[in-house]
Design an enzyme around this catalytic site. Structure first.
Site, PDB file in Angstrom:
ATOM      1  N   GLU A  11       0.841  -1.183   0.000  1.00 48.83           N
ATOM      2  CA  GLU A  11       0.000   0.000   0.000  1.00 48.83           C
ATOM      3  C   GLU A  11       0.885   1.244   0.000  1.00 48.83           C
ATOM      4  O   GLU A  11       1.947   1.250   0.614  1.00 48.83           O
ATOM      5  CB  GLU A  11      -0.875   0.039   1.247  1.00 48.83           C
ATOM      6  CG  GLU A  11      -1.766  -1.163   1.391  1.00 48.83           C
ATOM      7  CD  GLU A  11      -2.355  -1.273   2.779  1.00 48.83           C
ATOM      8  OE1 GLU A  11      -3.417  -1.875   2.896  1.00 48.83           O
ATOM      9  OE2 GLU A  11      -1.750  -0.766   3.748  1.00 48.83           O
ATOM     10  N   ASP A  27      -4.574  -8.577   5.924  1.00 47.51           N
ATOM     11  CA  ASP A  27      -5.537  -9.499   5.329  1.00 47.51           C
ATOM     12  C   ASP A  27      -4.990 -10.914   5.185  1.00 47.51           C
ATOM     13  O   ASP A  27      -5.740 -11.883   5.299  1.00 47.51           O
ATOM     14  CB  ASP A  27      -5.956  -9.017   3.949  1.00 47.51           C
ATOM     15  CG  ASP A  27      -6.947  -7.878   4.038  1.00 47.51           C
ATOM     16  OD1 ASP A  27      -7.962  -8.056   4.733  1.00 47.51           O
ATOM     17  OD2 ASP A  27      -6.713  -6.821   3.432  1.00 47.51           O
TER      18      ASP A  27
END
Length: 434
Positions: A187, A203
């Site tokens: 990210e 995740d």
């Protein structure tokens, strides 16, 4: 930054009222990872990679003067040290911060908005960029985005467009078309205040990689590398953890290990029992029915304290004047692992900072050993038999000890993130699977 239904990632540092952006221990914030989880918490099977991250970018820009040192795009050097012979595909997806549009960037950093989606979802345009072969590097450019850099091995990822935006991988769903693809993502946010880029396991834990940035003085900093043997070491450790934790591991029909789901997704799929954290949560609620939990959420505001006591099954927090400022029902495992639901953390000055502190304390099981939170003494982390063993085992395998194993893993500065206000170049290194 991420996809659909309750998923999350890691995080940027955001300052809400100071310049430059400050660390999460100092100011209320929400990471990219956290914002993704919130979107998924809405139970939309639509992704809003951009919608969520645009908010992050906007927050990062609040009160900060533009810096001419940050151009519209910067180079990202991708190095393939994986040792794998299959093709690599790279994707830069997110929100263009200058307009708020969702879309993708090509290898030159040129932005392309997504076309309209539909119901049922339709295939998205092919946004893949051929990555470097094993042992080689390739440099692309990334724009002023808040989004994700995906990479996959051997097969392109499947992205679709629904009326609400981009539908991204959600491999906790066994019918997801990306379920059997070996992939991962980083990210990042690039804006006028610089670059924030992280590695994330919020995740899932999958193919390893590290991120880095070259500063204006030519020095570089990186994070995300595993210890030698750390990839296999993590899976071996998770398999050896009783209580269902081994069920988080997903494999392909040929036996290839693909990933380990985060425990929140493990609850969703039934891999972990819903009661997995109940004993610890109950003990915390019992302890603070007769004693006080003190939360000092901002490192640069030691005088800002909140005091928690459980009464009638609810933990009420008061300020230094004795007024109740927020209250929490006793959370369940999903609230703890996801840092949402009963531990929701809005981007405010009170509840959010308290909640993120509780979330970190529950995941690291420090709430019983230290009534003053956040506890930043790493020797105290994960010592209870009931804890987030997924996070514990990830941190144990990181070369620098840093990871984003849950959304507020940045409490106490344990996150795998690098930042620079005048970045010259970003790095993404695909590491060996051993």
């Amino acid at each position: 930054m991420a996809t659909t239904e309750r998923n999350s990632e890691s995080a940027l540092k955001t300052g809400t009222d100071q310049s430059p952006p400050v660390r999460p221990s100092d100011q209320p914030h929400r990471s990219p990872a956290r914002r993704w989880r919130v979107l998924r918490g809405l139970r939309h099977r639509l992704a809003a990679v951009a919608g969520a991250t645009a908010l992050v970018g906007a927050l990062l820009s609040l009160g900060h003067p533009a810096q001419a040192a940050v151009p519209d795009t910067i180079p990202l050097k991708i190095t393939n040290n994986s040792g794998r012979g299959d093709a690599v595909y790279v994707y830069t997806l997110g929100t263009l911060l200058s307009t708020g549009q969702q879309g993708w960037a090509d290898a030159s950093g040129t932005f392309h908005p997504w076309p309209a989606g539909s119901v049922p979802p339709v295939p998205a345009p092919d946004a893949s960029i051929p990555g470097p072969a094993a042992g080689q590097s390739k440099t692309i450019r990334i724009p002023k985005f808040s989004g994700r850099i995906y990479f996959s091995y051997g097969q392109k990822l499947v992205f679709q467009l629904a009326t609400g935006g981009l539908v991204q991988p959600a491999v906790q769903n066994p019918s997801d078309p990306n379920r059997n693809i070996l992939f991962n993502w980083s990210e990042y946010t690039l804006n006028n205040d610089g670059l924030w880029i992280n590695s994330t396991q919020v995740d899932m834990f999958s193919v390893p990689y590290a991120v880095g940035v070259q500063r204006s003085d030519g020095s570089t900093v990186n994070t995300g590398h595993l210890k030698s043997g750390g990839y296999n070491g993590f899976y071996s450790a998770l398999r050896g953890q009783p209580g269902g934790w081994a069920n988080l591991i997903q494999t392909r029909s040929d036996g290839t290990v693909l990933r380990a789901l985060s425990p929140g997704h493990g609850l969703e799929t039934g891999a972990l029992p819903a009661s997995v954290m109940d004993d610890y949560i109950n003990r915390v609620w019992q302890k603070y029915a007769t004693s006080t939990l003190t939360v000092t959420p901002f490192g640069n505001q030691p005088g800002t304290k909140y005091y928690g006591r459980v009464s009638g099954g609810v933990m009420n927090f008061t300020n230094t004047s004795g007024a109740v400022v927020t209250s929490f029902q006793k959370p369940d495992a999903d609230s703890v692992f996801g840092c949402h639901k009963l531990l929701d953390a809005p981007n405010d000055q009170v509840r959010g900072p308290i909640s993120r502190t509780l979330c970190a304390g529950f995941n690291r099981s420090t709430l019983l050993v230290n009534p003053n939170q956040p506890d930043t003494t790493t020797a105290n982390f994960y010592q209870d038999a009931v804890t987030n063993h997924y996070a514990r085992k990830i941190h144990a395998q990181m070369a620098d000890g840093k990871a984003y194993a849950f959304a507020f893993d940045d409490v106490g500065n344990q996150e795998s993130l690098v930042h620079d206000g005048a970045p010259q170049q970003a790095y993404l290194t695909l590491d060996p699977l051993n």
